[in-house]
Design a protein around this motif. Sequence first.
Motif, PDB file in Angstrom:
ATOM      1  N   LEU A 269       0.854  -1.181   0.000  1.00 36.30           N
ATOM      2  CA  LEU A 269       0.000   0.000   0.000  1.00 36.30           C
ATOM      3  C   LEU A 269       0.895   1.237   0.000  1.00 36.30           C
ATOM      4  O   LEU A 269       1.835   1.332   0.787  1.00 36.30           O
ATOM      5  CB  LEU A 269      -0.924   0.008   1.227  1.00 36.30           C
ATOM      6  CG  LEU A 269      -1.933  -1.139   1.312  1.00 36.30           C
ATOM      7  CD1 LEU A 269      -2.699  -1.083   2.628  1.00 36.30           C
ATOM      8  CD2 LEU A 269      -2.898  -1.109   0.136  1.00 36.30           C
ATOM      9  N   GLN A 270       0.628   2.170  -0.854  1.00 36.93           N
ATOM     10  CA  GLN A 270       1.462   3.359  -1.034  1.00 36.93           C
ATOM     11  C   GLN A 270       1.341   4.289   0.177  1.00 36.93           C
ATOM     12  O   GLN A 270       0.268   4.809   0.465  1.00 36.93           O
ATOM     13  CB  GLN A 270       1.024   4.087  -2.301  1.00 36.93           C
ATOM     14  CG  GLN A 270       1.907   5.238  -2.716  1.00 36.93           C
ATOM     15  CD  GLN A 270       1.422   5.871  -4.016  1.00 36.93           C
ATOM     16  OE1 GLN A 270       0.277   5.692  -4.424  1.00 36.93           O
ATOM     17  NE2 GLN A 270       2.304   6.604  -4.674  1.00 36.93           N
ATOM     18  N   PRO A 271       2.453   4.535   0.914  1.00 35.02           N
ATOM     19  CA  PRO A 271       2.389   5.381   2.102  1.00 35.02           C
ATOM     20  C   PRO A 271       2.086   6.851   1.800  1.00 35.02           C
ATOM     21  O   PRO A 271       1.462   7.538   2.597  1.00 35.02           O
ATOM     22  CB  PRO A 271       3.791   5.253   2.728  1.00 35.02           C
ATOM     23  CG  PRO A 271       4.395   4.056   2.097  1.00 35.02           C
ATOM     24  CD  PRO A 271       3.788   3.947   0.743  1.00 35.02           C
ATOM     25  N   SER A 272       2.555   7.339   0.638  1.00 35.52           N
ATOM     26  CA  SER A 272       2.308   8.725   0.245  1.00 35.52           C
ATOM     27  C   SER A 272       2.485   8.845  -1.267  1.00 35.52           C
ATOM     28  O   SER A 272       2.941   7.904  -1.930  1.00 35.52           O
ATOM     29  CB  SER A 272       3.291   9.678   0.948  1.00 35.52           C
ATOM     30  OG  SER A 272       4.563   9.631   0.306  1.00 35.52           O
ATOM     31  N   LYS A 273       2.151  10.002  -1.808  1.00 37.97           N
ATOM     32  CA  LYS A 273       2.287  10.214  -3.251  1.00 37.97           C
ATOM     33  C   LYS A 273       3.739  10.186  -3.709  1.00 37.97           C
ATOM     34  O   LYS A 273       4.021  10.023  -4.901  1.00 37.97           O
ATOM     35  CB  LYS A 273       1.634  11.540  -3.646  1.00 37.97           C
ATOM     36  CG  LYS A 273       0.115  11.546  -3.485  1.00 37.97           C
ATOM     37  CD  LYS A 273      -0.494  12.885  -3.874  1.00 37.97           C
ATOM     38  CE  LYS A 273      -2.006  12.871  -3.716  1.00 37.97           C
ATOM     39  NZ  LYS A 273      -2.620  14.172  -4.066  1.00 37.97           N
ATOM     40  N   LYS A 274       4.678  10.362  -2.775  1.00 42.57           N
ATOM     41  CA  LYS A 274       6.097  10.345  -3.114  1.00 42.57           C
ATOM     42  C   LYS A 274       6.632   8.927  -3.288  1.00 42.57           C
ATOM     43  O   LYS A 274       7.728   8.736  -3.809  1.00 42.57           O
ATOM     44  CB  LYS A 274       6.908  11.055  -2.020  1.00 42.57           C
ATOM     45  CG  LYS A 274       6.586  12.528  -1.867  1.00 42.57           C
ATOM     46  CD  LYS A 274       7.407  13.132  -0.745  1.00 42.57           C
ATOM     47  CE  LYS A 274       7.092  14.611  -0.546  1.00 42.57           C
ATOM     48  NZ  LYS A 274       7.865  15.190   0.574  1.00 42.57           N
ATOM     49  N   HIS A 275       5.876   7.949  -2.811  1.00 42.27           N
ATOM     50  CA  HIS A 275       6.336   6.570  -2.857  1.00 42.27           C
ATOM     51  C   HIS A 275       5.870   5.859  -4.131  1.00 42.27           C
ATOM     52  O   HIS A 275       5.060   6.384  -4.891  1.00 42.27           O
ATOM     53  CB  HIS A 275       5.843   5.826  -1.609  1.00 42.27           C
ATOM     54  CG  HIS A 275       6.494   6.289  -0.346  1.00 42.27           C
ATOM     55  ND1 HIS A 275       6.035   7.394   0.353  1.00 42.27           N
ATOM     56  CD2 HIS A 275       7.555   5.816   0.343  1.00 42.27           C
ATOM     57  CE1 HIS A 275       6.807   7.581   1.417  1.00 42.27           C
ATOM     58  NE2 HIS A 275       7.724   6.636   1.430  1.00 42.27           N
ATOM     59  N   LEU A 276       6.399   4.677  -4.336  1.00 45.06           N
ATOM     60  CA  LEU A 276       6.046   3.900  -5.519  1.00 45.06           C
ATOM     61  C   LEU A 276       4.535   3.679  -5.590  1.00 45.06           C
ATOM     62  O   LEU A 276       3.894   3.431  -4.570  1.00 45.06           O
ATOM     63  CB  LEU A 276       6.752   2.545  -5.484  1.00 45.06           C
ATOM     64  CG  LEU A 276       8.280   2.569  -5.564  1.00 45.06           C
ATOM     65  CD1 LEU A 276       8.832   1.170  -5.336  1.00 45.06           C
ATOM     66  CD2 LEU A 276       8.746   3.102  -6.905  1.00 45.06           C
ATOM     67  N   PRO A 277       3.961   3.758  -6.785  1.00 40.93           N
ATOM     68  CA  PRO A 277       2.519   3.538  -6.920  1.00 40.93           C
ATOM     69  C   PRO A 277       2.152   2.063  -6.820  1.00 40.93           C
ATOM     70  O   PRO A 277       2.973   1.187  -7.110  1.00 40.93           O
ATOM     71  CB  PRO A 277       2.229   4.075  -8.326  1.00 40.93           C
ATOM     72  CG  PRO A 277       3.504   3.837  -9.069  1.00 40.93           C
ATOM     73  CD  PRO A 277       4.610   4.076  -8.078  1.00 40.93           C
TER      74      PRO A 277
END
Length: 290
Positions: free
Chosen positions: A240-248
Amino acid sequence: MESVLDSVQPPIGKPKWLRVKLPTGQKYSELRGLVDKYKLNTICTSGSCPNMGECWGEGTATFMILGNICTRSCGFCGVKTGRPETVDWDEPEKVARSIKIMNIKHAVITSVDRDDIKDMGSIIWYETILAIRRMNPETTLETLIPDFQGVERNIDRIIAANPEVVSHNMETVRRLTREVRIQAKYDRSLEVLRYLKEKGIRRTKSGIMLGLGETEEEVIQTMKDLRSVNVDIVTIGQYLQPSKKHLPVKEFITPDQFKKYEDIGKELGFRHVESGALVRSSYHAQKHIL
């Protein structure tokens, strides 16, 4: 080689099987009160783990040592990256005291990577395990360790402390390792797990996340690689993506597919296979010592 970052796409809506029930129960309420009262640091709360209520009800909790800033910048992980704070040499006693206050039956200890110090945090790891043993002799232990850059003298400290389970996560398949884990190496992680088993650790364990663009064949090959170094336990969960900065998230894996991986894992000879959308590294950890 296709990159997990090659295609920019709108976020995929979460399927119904990823809905999390709020934690409830008397045991959970008691432990939550103790955590808040004494300001205890558990990954369960800071990471908003979906299984917190269930694990706490079983008397299991996870604690992170060596601070909350990591020297690595993995594309999947929500932990902050940067220059870590000075090592707290009182931390082993603090963690041991937290476990005693919470009356934890089975504790999971993990940490950030500390590539900034010579021993990579392995001395604090060793001292923490010993402190927990002294203060909580009935508590069983799992240690979810970093790779310590594969340096054997650092891994040897974990082996000398002899926790019931030693875990080190592969996180993803070989092809995606460079992008997902960046500073880590697939074969180095396998070598760490092989070394642990070879040196007498009774139960070794690893975990992988799905939904980053891996294929079924790659997942099965990763499980085969883990069995080739005699890993006993594997956990398989949804990324699950922790934030928009992380891998989709590339894909949400269906419950049927998770069940298929569970069946394959058992056929391959793992002692325990935890496979499901909400499975995390410490899920059902108390059962893995058996």
